[in-house]
Enzyme design. Structure first.
Site, PDB file in Angstrom:
ATOM      1  N   GLY A 211      35.967  34.952  13.432  1.00 46.58           N
ATOM      2  CA  GLY A 211      36.989  33.946  13.180  1.00 46.58           C
ATOM      3  C   GLY A 211      38.216  34.552  12.568  1.00 46.58           C
ATOM      4  N   SER A 212      39.203  33.710  12.330  1.00 50.19           N
ATOM      5  CA  SER A 212      40.445  34.134  11.712  1.00 50.19           C
ATOM      6  C   SER A 212      40.863  33.084  10.698  1.00 50.19           C
ATOM      7  CB  SER A 212      41.536  34.335  12.774  1.00 50.19           C
ATOM      8  OG  SER A 212      41.766  33.122  13.471  1.00 50.19           O
ATOM      9  N   VAL A 213      41.699  33.511   9.752  1.00 51.18           N
ATOM     10  CA  VAL A 213      42.206  32.629   8.701  1.00 51.18           C
ATOM     11  C   VAL A 213      43.706  32.505   8.883  1.00 51.18           C
ATOM     12  CG1 VAL A 213      42.384  32.239   6.228  1.00 51.18           C
ATOM     13  CG2 VAL A 213      40.367  33.373   7.171  1.00 51.18           C
TER      14      VAL A 213
ATOM     15  N   LYS B 149      49.818  22.835   1.148  1.00 51.96           N
ATOM     16  CA  LYS B 149      49.595  24.156   1.731  1.00 51.96           C
ATOM     17  C   LYS B 149      48.100  24.442   1.725  1.00 51.96           C
ATOM     18  CE  LYS B 149      51.440  28.847   1.672  1.00 51.96           C
ATOM     19  NZ  LYS B 149      52.310  29.805   0.954  1.00 51.96           N
TER      20      LYS B 149
ATOM     21  N   GLU C 149      35.425  39.193  12.574  1.00 52.23           N
ATOM     22  CA  GLU C 149      34.741  39.396  13.854  1.00 52.23           C
ATOM     23  C   GLU C 149      34.511  38.081  14.568  1.00 52.23           C
ATOM     24  OE1 GLU C 149      30.710  41.519  15.601  1.00 52.23           O
ATOM     25  OE2 GLU C 149      31.159  41.552  13.455  1.00 52.23           O
TER      26      GLU C 149
ATOM     27  N   LEU D  42      46.629  34.926   8.414  1.00 55.73           N
ATOM     28  CA  LEU D  42      46.464  35.663   7.165  1.00 55.73           C
ATOM     29  C   LEU D  42      45.478  36.813   7.312  1.00 55.73           C
ATOM     30  CD1 LEU D  42      46.302  32.652   4.707  1.00 55.73           C
ATOM     31  CD2 LEU D  42      48.296  34.011   5.328  1.00 55.73           C
ATOM     32  N   GLY D  43      44.502  36.663   8.160  1.00 58.94           N
ATOM     33  CA  GLY D  43      43.511  37.708   8.355  1.00 58.94           C
ATOM     34  C   GLY D  43      42.601  37.342   9.505  1.00 58.94           C
ATOM     35  N   GLU D  44      41.959  38.358  10.067  1.00 56.85           N
ATOM     36  CA  GLU D  44      41.060  38.147  11.191  1.00 56.85           C
ATOM     37  C   GLU D  44      39.754  38.840  10.922  1.00 56.85           C
ATOM     38  OE1 GLU D  44      42.492  38.982  15.025  1.00 56.85           O
ATOM     39  OE2 GLU D  44      44.326  37.804  14.851  1.00 56.85           O
TER      40      GLU D  44
ATOM     41  N   ASP E  23      25.422  34.954   0.462  1.00 53.25           N
ATOM     42  CA  ASP E  23      26.468  35.987   0.522  1.00 53.25           C
ATOM     43  C   ASP E  23      27.250  36.005  -0.779  1.00 53.25           C
ATOM     44  OD1 ASP E  23      27.942  38.054   1.496  1.00 53.25           O
ATOM     45  OD2 ASP E  23      29.256  36.827   2.733  1.00 53.25           O
TER      46      ASP E  23
END
Length: 994
Positions: free
Chosen positions: A594-596, A610, A592, A588-590, A718
């Site tokens: 990690g990635s999802v 899901k 710096e 779904l996205g990356e 954050d």
């Protein structure tokens, strides 16, 4: 007696002559007296006349109408008589004049012309051998008397310049003879004047180079001092011209020279000496066109490193994971920035990068991009073609082998069989097409006692490939009885039985292979997890309890192999999930670190949920990092609040090298983050209004979630709109704990290392010494409230990241949005007190916001409460790869698509220590819609009710619409950052990593 009458006649003529001369002098006297000084040789009662002139247009006495009497009464003289006339010359001049620039100066030359001279011309001025025409002002004065006329030529310069230096003389013609005065030398002195200044050059590191500086006076001499970075290089001056030899530089420097003389000094322009470095990587690498076997690559060269680019290199490798990883390198000239890569396979995916070189070396490669070739005609023909005659069926049976997949150059559609029948004097050419799954075909016999030539070609969507080598078969004379169409062939055909038997054996063989592979896989699992099962357990085919026991044993063995403490193992019993229960899908996205990824988690009841899975990219983890990661997961597993994202589990995956990689399992939220939701309400082609009651509800939800975290001694660190997610019922929940920490000692946490942090959301004390408390989260909550009130604008527009600390230290804060209530702004402003002790707690903030929300009227009706037309996550696949969105800066963190609880460093944040300022970066806004979001828009918020007396807040988004859709910088003369209240300027706030 004879002489007496003669003398008397002469006396009478003399009397008549003197009377005529006096009468003529009376006529030529000027009306106005001359105010200037008279020549010393002239009587004081003389009245001269003068004529101003320019460009050497001198007027003689005859031209002015005031000619001397001698010029009218003296009879013509012969040439012999003129040679006996007295000589005429200019009087002595001043000789030399020395003065400074911009002063005024006057000087003259004079001459006496006796009356015996009849032909005279005006006086002209000459400088350095050239007549002065029209550039200066001069006046000629005439002083007539009985003996002749005195002429004075005055010359004046109001503000002298260096160009006025030179030798000046007067010239005059008398009876065709040129008379020249003595020269008058004018010397203009001033500050030194540069005739050659240093020039900017680009040099190689630690390489010697020269700089030249030359200046002139007057006055002379001129001395030169050299200056490097505001410091003098030479203590003793050098006479101009001066050459400075620099042994070499390691960094950029600015040089200038000072020229000194008795009048003062002059400083040359400063020139920058640049150090040549390797160029920056090319940017904007795109694929302009692609064919079956080539791609056209374009790029924009990066910074050349102060040295012209010599050539560029295009590296291409297959994107298939099964490829051998070899890289093809294509070199080309630096310009034009285009290159066609050829000799590629059709219908294949390639990764492409570009690097350029100058005289120093090669740049780093650009980010890899994906390129795909189109489908083409096959490159090869089918293999192993065999043709034989089946006399029983009167057919030709043709068999072949498919060409290799990589040589098909496309999706296989079928085959074309060309068969040519030739007999004595007869020829027939036919063709057949076979479906893609076939590898054999039957062709009816067309002729007997003939030869059949067979060729086969592969067909794809890209075209027809080459035909195979021809195969000939001889057809003998036909001797058997032809059967009618309804007849059946004679019994005894054993070939059909052989085919059936072969198929049966093939199925049996495939089943045996499948059984063996499953057995081997089971054995590998038992070996991997330390023989967790007994032989009896392995015989159980369906037993859920046994499988669950197997998973727990496997988890225990995995944690033991990692060296995790027994106490932590007990805490992780309900957190760690068996890797076999998790199925990973698309990325779904990356970021710096990690990635999802999208995934499905198998439940105990057999269903699947899901989920979103957040993985860490690092190839190696220390035991301490693994323990911290799992410890935080064990703490967050107990979160149970509607406004805080829930952790579903943690999974440890062992790579092929045996390196453990942790993964976090979180709920999948298709509606995305709050920042994107608010942004779309403002930037759509038709902006949508979100009621103020709804915005306050968002703030209350976040305050409740943060109150819950604060009560459990958790620091978020954050908190921002991008890290707040929207549930299906549009309830806001706090997410993304990538920076969160549990605090046990006291009420503070000190960051022990430099990490990337969201600068514009960080409290002032955290920027100073990296100390975080719960009051630091209160500061970030105030900024988040400002984001919600402005519908997704970026805080502190126009202020760069490295300027934030000084900006806050001087008392500046975010300004009140135009459509924000005063009471609401007071609440958010209280979050930004310089003293953390003066900031309210989340409990106080929640009560204040709830009280303010209750004081507002209800929304007008449910139809006015809308959901913003934001695209669904599933429909946005590949969004980051679009070239039109390459410069996207919307503070959208890929990790904020899901609710993250990972301990890894968060992406989409900026280092506080970074001071770079991207002045040319632009901000782009996404527009688009989705039908599914339009359906959601028809559903009102669950917590907002409609009332007849409700008042819809005034829509003031016209000021914040398209006029703020692009990034703007702050040039000189621009308003201060305090005045830029609603500018949607990212200014490098966050790093979007997709």
């Amino acid at each position: 007696m004879v002489l007496a009458p003669l003398l008397l006649g002469l006396l009478l003529l003399s009397a008549l002559w003197n009377g005529g001369t006096a009468e003529k002098e009376e006529e030529i006297k000027p009306d106005q007296p001359f105010s200037g000084p008279l020549p010393g040789s002239l009587p004081a009662d003389h009245r001269p006349f003068f004529a101003p002139h320019s460009s050497g247009d001198q007027l003689s006495p005859s031209q002015t109408g005031r000619s001397h009497p001698a010029h009218t009464a003296t009879p013509q003289m012969t040439s012999a008589a003129s040679n006996l006339l007295p000589p005429v010359a200019f009087k002595n001049t001043i000789g030399r004049i020395v003065l400074s620039e911009h002063k005024s100066v006057k000087f003259n030359c004079s001459i006496n012309i006796p009356n015996v001279y009849q032909e005279t011309a005006g006086i002209s001025w000459w400088k350095d051998g050239k007549e002065l025409l029209g550039a200066h002002h001069s006046i000629t004065q005439f002083y007539p008397d009985e003996e002749g006329v005195s002429i004075i030529a005055l010359f004046s310069i109001t503000s002298v310049q260096r160009s006025d230096n030179g030798s000046y003389i007067c010239k005059m013609k008398v009876n065709d003879r040129e008379v020249v005065s003595d020269p008058i030398y004018v010397e203009v002195q001033g500050l030194p004047y540069f005739t050659k200044q240093p020039e900017s050059v680009n040099v190689t590191r630690n390489t010697a180079f020269n700089l030249t500086c030359q200046a002139v006076g007057p006055p002379e001499p001129v001395n030169i001092f050299w200056v490097q970075n505001s410091s003098r290089v030479n203590e003793n001056p050098e006479r101009s011209p001066s050459v400075l030899t620099v042994a070499g530089l390691t960094e950029t420097a600015v040089f200038s020279c000072e020229a000194h003389n008795d009048k003062g000094l002059t400083v040359s322009k400063g020139v920058q000496i640049n150090i040549k470095v390797i160029p920056s990587p090319p940017t904007e690498v795109h694929i302009l066109n692609s064919t079956a076997h080539s791609i056209l690559v374009s790029w924009v060269p990066g910074f050349d490193g102060y040295s012209p680019l010599q050539n560029c290199s295009i590296q291409v490798k297959e994107a298939d994971q099964l490829s051998n990883g070899s890289v093809m390198v294509f070199n080309t000239s630096a310009s034009p920035h285009l290159y066609e890569v050829q000799q590629l396979q059709a219908l294949a995916n390639y990764s492409v990068t570009v690097s350029c070189r100058n005289e120093i070396g090669w740049s780093a490669v650009s980010p890899w991009i994906l390129a795909s070739t189109t489908e083409g005609a096959p490159a090869v023909a089918p293999l192993n073609i065999t043709v034989f005659l089946n006399e029983s069926s009167n057919n030709l049976e043709i068999r072949w082998t498919k060409p290799p997949i990589k040589r098909q150059d496309g999706e296989l559609v079928g085959y074309r069989i060309s068969h040519v029948w030739e007999s004595a004097g007869t020829s027939k050419e036919l063709s057949e097409e076979v479906s893609q799954n076939g590898s054999w075909a039957q062709v009816p016999v067309q002729m007997h006692n003939a030869t059949c030539t067979v060729r086969i070609a592969v067909i794809t969507k890209g075209g027809i490939g080459p035909f195979s080598e021809p195969v000939d078969v001889a057809i003998p004379e036909h001797s058997r009885v032809d059967y009618a169409p309804s007849s059946t062939p004679a019994p005894g055909n054993t070939e059909s039985m052989l085919i059936i038997l072969g198929c049966f054996c093939g199925f049996v063989l495939m089943g045996l292979i499948l059984y063996l592979s499953l057995a081997i896989k089971r054995r590998v699992q038992e070996t991997k997890f330390g023989g967790a099962f007994s032989e009896e357990d392995s015989q159980l085919v369906v037993n859920y309890r046994a499988k669950k026991s197997f998973c727990r044993r496997a988890i225990e063995l995995t944690l033991q192999s990692l060296g995790v403490s027994e106490e932590l193992q007990n805490k992780l019993e309900d957190v760690v999930v068996d890797r076999n229960l998790l199925i990973l899908g698309k990325v779904l996205g990356e970021g710096e670190f990690g990635s999802v990824m999208e995934g499905n988690l198998k439940q105990e009841d057999g269903t699947s949920q899901k989920v979103a899975v957040k993985t860490m990219k690092l190839d190696n983890f220390s035991l301490r990092e693994i323990e911290e990661f799992l410890s935080e997961a064990a703490c967050m597993k107990d979160f149970n609040h509607p406004n805080v994202i829930r952790l579903l589990g943690v999974c440890i995956e062992l790579s092929s090298q045996g390196i453990p990689k942790p993964m976090v399992i979180l709920p999948f939220m298709k509606y995305g983050d709050l920042h994107t939701f608010l942004l779309y309400s403002r930037i759509e082609s038709v902006p949508k209004s979100i009621p103020l009651q709804t915005l306050l509800k968002f703030m209350v939800d976040i305050a409740q979630g943060m109150e819950y975290l604060s009560s459990r001694n958790f620091l978020h660190r954050d908190l921002a709109a991008r890290n707040c997610m929207l549930r299906d019922d549009m309830t806001v929940c706090v997410a993304d704990f990538g920076l969160s920490k549990k605090i046990y000692s006291g009420d503070y946490y000190r960051q022990g290392r430099i990490a990337k942090m969201p600068v514009k959301w960080i409290a002032i004390e955290s920027l100073a010494d990296r100390v975080y408390t719960s009051k630091s989260d209160v500061w970030a909550f105030g900024v988040t409230m400002w984001e919600i009130a402005t519908r997704g604008m970026t805080p502190y527009p126009g202020v760069q990241n490295h300027e934030m600390y000084d900006y806050l230290l001087h008392g500046h804060r975010l300004k009140q949005p135009e459509d924000c209530l005063d009471d609401l702004y007071e609440i958010m402003y209280s979050c930004w007190s310089a003293d953390p002790l003066d900031r309210p707690t989340f409990s106080v903030l929640r009560l204040q916001l709830e009280k303010l929300s209750e004081s507002l009227p209800d929304a007008q009706d449910k139809e006015s409460i809308i959901y913003i037309n934001t695209q669904l996550l599933e429909s946005c696949e590949g969004l980051a790869n679009r070239s039109s969105l390459a410069g996207l800066d919307m503070n959208i963190d890929p990790d904020s698509i899901i609710a993250s609880c990972t301990a890894g460093a968060a992406v989409s944040v900026v280092m506080a220590e970074v001071h770079e300022n991207n002045l040319h970066e632009e901000r782009y806004i996404l527009n688009g819609g989705n039908e599914e979001w339009e359906d959601v828009a028809s559903t009102p918020f669950a917590t907002v009710t409609a009332g007849k007396d409700g008042v819809l807040p005034e829509d003031r988004l016209t000021k914040n619409g398209i006029s703020w859709s692009h990034h703007s910088t702050l040039p000189l003369g621009s308003p201060s950052p305090d005045e830029l209240l609603f500018a949607d300027d990212s200014s490098g706030d966050s790093e979007v990593l997709m």
